[in-house]
Design a protein around this motif. Structure first.
Motif, short mmCIF file in Angstrom:
data_model
loop_
_atom_site.label_atom_id
_atom_site.label_comp_id
_atom_site.label_asym_id
_atom_site.label_seq_id
_atom_site.Cartn_x
_atom_site.Cartn_y
_atom_site.Cartn_z
N ASP A 64 88.73 65.61 98.81
CA ASP A 64 88.62 64.93 97.51
C ASP A 64 88.99 65.84 96.34
O ASP A 64 88.77 65.50 95.17
CB ASP A 64 87.22 64.37 97.33
N ALA A 65 89.55 67.02 96.61
CA ALA A 65 89.86 67.99 95.55
C ALA A 65 91.03 67.52 94.70
O ALA A 65 91.99 66.94 95.20
CB ALA A 65 90.18 69.34 96.18
N HIS A 66 90.92 67.78 93.40
CA HIS A 66 92.01 67.53 92.46
C HIS A 66 91.84 68.50 91.29
O HIS A 66 90.73 68.99 91.05
CB HIS A 66 92.03 66.07 91.99
N PRO A 67 92.93 68.81 90.57
CA PRO A 67 92.84 69.77 89.47
C PRO A 67 91.75 69.39 88.46
O PRO A 67 91.63 68.25 88.05
CB PRO A 67 94.22 69.72 88.82
N GLN A 75 86.46 75.69 89.08
CA GLN A 75 87.26 74.48 88.92
C GLN A 75 88.53 74.61 89.74
O GLN A 75 89.11 75.70 89.84
CB GLN A 75 87.67 74.27 87.46
N VAL A 76 88.99 73.49 90.28
CA VAL A 76 90.25 73.48 91.01
C VAL A 76 91.38 73.68 89.99
O VAL A 76 91.47 72.94 89.01
CB VAL A 76 90.44 72.15 91.77
N PRO A 77 92.23 74.70 90.20
CA PRO A 77 93.32 74.93 89.24
C PRO A 77 94.46 73.92 89.39
O PRO A 77 94.58 73.24 90.42
CB PRO A 77 93.81 76.34 89.58
N GLN A 78 95.29 73.85 88.36
CA GLN A 78 96.47 72.97 88.40
C GLN A 78 97.34 73.35 89.59
O GLN A 78 97.47 74.51 89.93
CB GLN A 78 97.29 73.12 87.11
N GLY A 79 97.93 72.35 90.22
CA GLY A 79 98.84 72.59 91.34
C GLY A 79 98.15 72.73 92.68
O GLY A 79 98.81 72.95 93.69
N MET A 80 96.82 72.60 92.71
CA MET A 80 96.10 72.71 93.99
C MET A 80 95.39 71.40 94.27
O MET A 80 94.99 70.69 93.36
CB MET A 80 95.11 73.86 93.95
N GLY A 81 95.24 71.12 95.55
CA GLY A 81 94.58 69.89 95.97
C GLY A 81 93.99 70.05 97.35
O GLY A 81 93.75 71.17 97.81
N PRO A 82 93.76 68.92 98.04
CA PRO A 82 93.13 68.95 99.36
C PRO A 82 93.85 69.90 100.32
O PRO A 82 95.08 69.90 100.39
CB PRO A 82 93.23 67.51 99.86
N GLY A 83 93.07 70.73 101.03
CA GLY A 83 93.63 71.65 102.01
C GLY A 83 94.15 72.96 101.43
O GLY A 83 94.46 73.89 102.17
N SER A 84 94.28 73.05 100.10
CA SER A 84 94.75 74.30 99.49
C SER A 84 93.67 75.37 99.64
O SER A 84 92.48 75.08 99.62
CB SER A 84 95.02 74.10 97.99
N THR A 85 94.10 76.59 99.77
CA THR A 85 93.18 77.71 99.86
C THR A 85 93.31 78.53 98.60
O THR A 85 94.41 78.85 98.16
CB THR A 85 93.50 78.59 101.09
#
Length: 100
Positions: A65-68, A85-95
């Motif tokens: 459910d991750a989003h920037p 906070q999730v940074p711009q350009g990252m989403g589900p599965g990003s490390t």
């Protein structure tokens, strides 16, 4: 004609004790402590500032459910709760690496 110079009346002259002090220079020689003090304990010289905590980091794989801009928290090994906070350009599965 040249402007006339005025001398300050004697009652306004600076008293001698307030006159500029002579300038002193450093002594020409340095002194060395006697040999008997050379082996004195250096306990005061060894004082160090308390150690600052070392920065740590954690590698996080973002959930589905991750989003920037979305915030997540985790418990650090030292017991602190770290929020990021999730940074711009990252989403589900990003490390990403979170430093704290």
């Amino acid at each position: 004609a040249a402007p006339q110079q005025y001398a300050a009346p004697q009652q306004y002259a600076a008293p001698q004790q307030y006159a500029a002090a002579p300038q002193y220079s450093a002594p020409a020689q340095c002194y060395t402590a006697p040999q008997q003090y050379a082996a004195a304990p250096q306990q005061y010289a060894a004082y160090q500032q308390p150690a600052q905590p070392q920065p740590q980091s954690e590698s996080i794989t973002l959930p589905g459910d991750a989003h920037p801009g979305k915030e997540y928290s985790f418990a650090a090994p030292d017991g602190r709760t770290v929020t990021f906070q999730v940074p711009q350009g990252m989403g589900p599965g990003s490390t990403l690496t979170v430093s704290y």
